[in-house]
Motif scaffolding. Structure first.
Motif, PDB file in Angstrom:
ATOM      1  N   TRP A  95       0.774  -1.343   0.078  1.00 33.07           N
ATOM      2  CA  TRP A  95      -0.041   0.110  -0.057  1.00 33.07           C
ATOM      3  C   TRP A  95       0.746   1.082  -0.019  1.00 33.07           C
ATOM      4  N   THR A  96       2.051   1.111   0.283  1.00 34.55           N
ATOM      5  CA  THR A  96       2.951   2.349   0.342  1.00 34.55           C
ATOM      6  C   THR A  96       3.644   2.554  -0.931  1.00 34.55           C
ATOM      7  N   PRO A 152       4.327   4.303  -4.623  1.00 35.58           N
ATOM      8  CA  PRO A 152       4.034   5.494  -5.037  1.00 35.58           C
ATOM      9  C   PRO A 152       2.957   4.924  -6.248  1.00 35.58           C
ATOM     10  N   ASN A 171      -0.602   4.996  -5.189  1.00 31.90           N
ATOM     11  CA  ASN A 171      -1.675   4.575  -4.344  1.00 31.90           C
ATOM     12  C   ASN A 171      -2.100   5.761  -3.801  1.00 31.90           C
ATOM     13  N   GLU A 178       8.758  -0.255  -7.949  1.00 32.41           N
ATOM     14  CA  GLU A 178       8.781   1.189  -7.378  1.00 32.41           C
ATOM     15  C   GLU A 178       7.631   2.022  -7.490  1.00 32.41           C
ATOM     16  N   GLN A 179       6.711   1.453  -8.221  1.00 36.44           N
ATOM     17  CA  GLN A 179       5.277   2.166  -8.255  1.00 36.44           C
ATOM     18  C   GLN A 179       4.203   0.944  -8.563  1.00 36.44           C
TER      19      GLN A 179
END
Lengths: 82, 377, 424
Positions: free
Chosen positions: C120-121, C123, C125, C223-224
């Motif tokens: 969830w952390t 990038p 979201n 990374e995302q």
């Protein structure tokens, strides 16, 4: 016709319409990582309303600036990941 | 009366936890009680510095001894304790304070504590964010900082590894003359001795105890690693710590391992509430900005208050209480509780077991406040 | 009195619907009134972007009415907390402010509730409202594949809004079961405008799967965000996307009321029929008193503004309307209540406190919020516990303790607004 503003994100010039927030300018510059967490994870905006603090970047030398709440200004220097 | 221990320690702040660790390591059947959790009171509110201080020979002896114990413990401490040997930089704004810095240099050097005198240029090089025009300063090399709540927990874990027991959420109503305690629910736990390590709340268990609450304010910033390198204290701090009547502020800043900075300090008597006093906060921060002009633009995330346990002679109470030889004290550490917790624990255990103490324990004896000899400063 | 110390009869904090209505009512009744907001915009969260691209006639009318009123606007003004007697400490880009008030109306609104789940952390979201706000201020969404998940009417509203901006809405996934939503739709018959609005929104995203009883279980990506894994309790599947808009409803921004000493009831600011809080002279309106949306906020704001101007009598006719909107709010809360599965999505290594990177397994090992905070720093980071604290309440049942000033991070200089000349 909307005004265009030029600012720099990590040294790269980005052109945005007036009223655009700095967070959007970072996204328009093609970046997804705004900052690193305490353990080095990539982070970007979450809440979009100034409370999660994940969108922080350096604006004109001032660190810990919330990019989702800051409107772009001409010649702004934005640096991410600092 | 349920159970029986050799010693019951009331208060699981860093002092109580250090006492528990030493008592348990010495083979005493130890129980520690706290109305909350480990390190949640004054310990959680304070700055976490480990420093030598020279207000008196006895204060120097205890702080120096304790600092040595911290240095010896360093390799065993868990990462969460965040022990940093950043040193202390005492800064002098003028010639009068510079003279004081020189006095301290002589004092510490004579007693083999490592210090380094700095002139105006030296201070700027050591801390580039300090304002220009300071007269100079004194660097105390082996001073450091820790994160107190985790340090208290580490010490309590050490105590438990030696068989000590800890009960959180337990309110003690009274210390019994036979060494046991009575809890708020009326039940009693037996022990040969009890130790009052409840800091600023000590007089609640021992009315008349010469311990007063001395309120302080602190501010913590976001992460700005490298903004300061040392713990920085103004030499005027000593005037504030000396004053017993006025509300006072003195510049003090501490870098944490995280890169956050703690900004202090303030001292007030007769301010029992926990609310932030905006006038005091304003004075404290304005003073800090005078020393570190760029500090004003940095982001602060929290302001809080806490109460220190202050005695009339600025020395803690370690040893048997005045009236009951089974009721002991480990309290009254004012702004040096983190530092002197280890020395206190060792001294307490030594006294309980009749062992020789590494430093004279007599200056900290509660008996020094027998009727007629209480000093009011 | 210098220009950094300002004095008003009525100060309103928050320029969303409640604050706008309150400021208008107070100013129109002759009170020297100030409206404060920490953004450069009027309208709060729900009416974001209305000034640049007005689409909401109601919002435009209220902004226009505010501008015509004699109330002062202090924008980009972050309130830090109470100062001395009846004064607020605040900060604007150019420096600190001390704002004296005789009556204070708090309209600080709500924020989205985030619950942790693996990934969830990453990038990409965002909270649904957050993504909508960002998009209205230039965040590129055209052509982006977006999955919406979590809970609440915002999912549909935001999905529709983003579709209008050219986004490709992959799916909208509501965790509440279908049965509850059908029942809520039936109840909406009492508010025909709302029912029509919902139908219209649903029509704008026809063709996009709108599912009930489905929740996110993981975000995938390096990374995302690259994809979201969803579950209905028995099946699990993955949908690729560029952005995820996931939030589990709204929570009130009670930090400033708490700092002022206002009492809460079930997590909301307790107010009397005139919107007065438990602190003399302090009123609260809008999401602070119960999540009810713009309609409830407008009428509560107006009542508060009238009461603060001493016009309680004029406020009385509005109370029936308020009661109706409060019933709507209650129906909303019941319909979209969180199922227990969404409180159990975090894996051991899932970060719960994003500011201090504290993992679920570490947090879980403590008995309560205070202990966890002191030992791990969770809740002591930059967001001051707003994200993780609300999550910890759902995950562990931990109550938040009292609030420490400043209620938002502040420049150190803002906390010492009175600077005397240096005495050597």
């Amino acid at each position: 016709m909307a005004d265009q503003i030029q600012l720099r994100v990590n040294g790269k010039t980005v052109s945005v319409t007036a009223g655009t927030v700095v967070a959007a300018a970072v996204a328009l510059a093609g970046l997804t990582r705004f900052r690193r967490s305490v353990r080095g994870e990539a982070r970007g905006p979450l809440c979009g309303m100034g409370i999660c603090m994940e969108c922080r970047v350096t604006i004109n030398g001032q660190t810990h600036a919330r990019s989702c709440q800051t409107v772009c200004e001409e010649a702004m220097e934005v640096r991410t990941d600092e | 009366m349920s159970q029986s221990f050799d010693i019951i320690i009331v208060g699981a702040g860093i002092v109580g936890a250090a006492c528990a660790a030493e008592c348990a390591a010495a083979g005493l059947k130890t129980l520690t009680l706290d109305r909350g959790m480990v390190g949640g009171g004054t310990t959680a509110a304070g700055m976490g510095h480990i420093v030598v201080m020279d207000d008196s020979e006895a204060q120097f002896a205890l702080t120096e001894y304790s600092r040595r114990l911290w240095l010896q413990l360093r390799d065993q401490l868990s990462a969460e304790v965040e022990y940093e040997l950043c040193g202390t930089l005492w800064v002098a704004a003028d010639d009068e304070e510079m003279a004081e810095a020189r006095r301290k240099e002589k004092y510490y050097t004579e007693r083999k504590a490592r210090v380094e005198m700095l002139d105006s240029e030296g201070v700027r090089r050591a801390e580039p964010n300090l304002r220009p025009g300071l007269a100079g300063g004194l660097r105390v090399v082996d001073d450091g900082v820790i994160y107190p709540p985790c340090a208290a927990r580490f010490l309590m874990d050490q105590a438990r590894r030696h068989g000590a027991e800890f009960r959180a959420g337990t309110v003690v109503r009274a210390l019994l003359p036979d060494g046991g305690v009575e809890l708020a629910d009326g039940s009693r736990i037996g022990a040969a001795r009890s130790v009052n390590a409840t800091g600023p709340w000590s007089p609640e268990l021992m009315p008349g105890l010469p311990v007063r609450k001395r309120k302080g304010h602190l501010v913590i910033t976001e992460r700005y690693p490298e903004f300061v390198h040392h713990q920085i204290v103004e030499l005027g701090y000593l005037k504030s710590a000396h004053s017993v009547s006025k509300d006072s502020v003195a510049f003090n800043i501490q870098p944490r391992q995280t890169g956050q900075m703690l900004i202090g300090s303030s001292r007030q008597f007769d301010a029992e509430g926990a609310e932030v006093d905006h006038e005091i906060l304003n004075r404290m921060l304005a003073r800090a900005i005078e020393y570190l002009p760029a500090l004003g633009k940095l982001s602060a995330t929290r302001v809080w208050t806490g109460h220190r346990a202050a005695t009339p002679d600025k020395l803690p109470l370690i040893g048997p209480s005045l009236d009951h030889n089974r009721i002991w004290l480990a309290s009254g550490h004012e702004g040096l509780g983190i530092t002197t917790s280890l020395g206190t624990g060792r001294l307490l255990a030594d006294l309980l077991l009749g062992r020789d103490t590494a430093i004279p324990a007599q200056p900290y004896a509660p008996a020094r406040f027998a009727n007629g000899s209480v000093a009011h400063g | 009195m210098n220009e950094t110390r300002l004095r008003f009869e009525v100060v309103v904090v928050g320029a969303g619907p409640a604050g706008l209505a309150a400021a208008c009512a107070a100013a129109e009744n002759g009170c020297r009134t100030a409206l404060l907001d920490d953004t450069p915009w009027l309208g709060g969260q729900i009416w974001r972007g209305q000034q640049a691209h007005p689409t909401h006639p109601q919002a435009a009318r209220w902004v226009e009415r505010f501008r015509r009123s004699k109330a002062s606007l202090l924008d980009q003004c972050t309130v830090l907390g109470p100062g001395d007697q009846r004064t607020l400490l605040a900060e604007r880009p150019d420096g600190p402010r001390q704002i004296e008030w005789e009556r204070l109306i708090l309209a600080t609104g709500g924020r989205e509730l985030f619950l942790p789940f693996p990934g969830w952390t990453l990038p990409g979201n965002f909270g649904p409202g957050g993504l909508q706000s960002l998009a209205k201020h230039g965040w590129p969404v055209a052509g982006k594949r977006i999955v919406l998940a979590g809970s609440g009417p915002l999912l549909l509203a935001v999905g529709s809004g983003l579709r209008k901006m050219g986004a490709n809405i992959v799916s909208i996934n509501e965790q509440a079961p279908l049965s509850r939503l059908i029942s809520f739709a039936t109840e909406l018959l009492r508010w025909p405008d709302k029912l029509a609005q919902a139908a219209r929104l649903k029509w704008t995203v026809r063709g996009t799967p709108f599912r009930c009883g489905v929740w996110p279980v993981a975000v995938e990506g390096g990374e995302q965000v690259r994809a979201v894994a969803l579950s209905d309790g028995s099946r699990r599947w993955t949908e690729e996307c560029d952005l995820l808009a996931c939030g589990f409803g709204l929570a009130p921004n009670v930090e400033l009321p708490l700092a002022l000493g206002c009492q809460l009831d079930g997590g909301f600011v307790r107010v009397d029929p005139c919107q007065a809080s438990s602190v003399a002279g302090v009123y609260a309106a809008g999401e602070l008193t119960g999540i009810g949306g713009a309609d409830a906020a407008l009428v509560e704001g107006e009542i508060a503004g009238l009461a603060a101007s001493g016009r309680e009598g004029a406020a009385r006719p509005l109370m029936a309307r308020r009661a109706a909107w409060r019933r709507f709010g209650a129906a909303l809360a019941a319909a979209f209540a969180l199922r227990e599965e969404v409180a159990r999505l975090a894996a051991a290594e899932t970060v719960v406190c994003r500011c201090e990177d504290v993992r679920f397994d570490r947090m879980k090992s403590f008995a309560g919020w205070r202990d966890a905070k002191l030992q791990t720093r969770c809740g002591m980071g930059s967001c001051q516990g707003r994200v993780c604290g609300a999550a910890a309440k759902v995950l562990f049942g931990w109550g938040m303790e009292s609030v420490r000033p400043p209620v938002l991070p502040a420049r150190v200089e803002s906390l010492c607004p009175v600077r005397r000349d240096k005495v050597s």
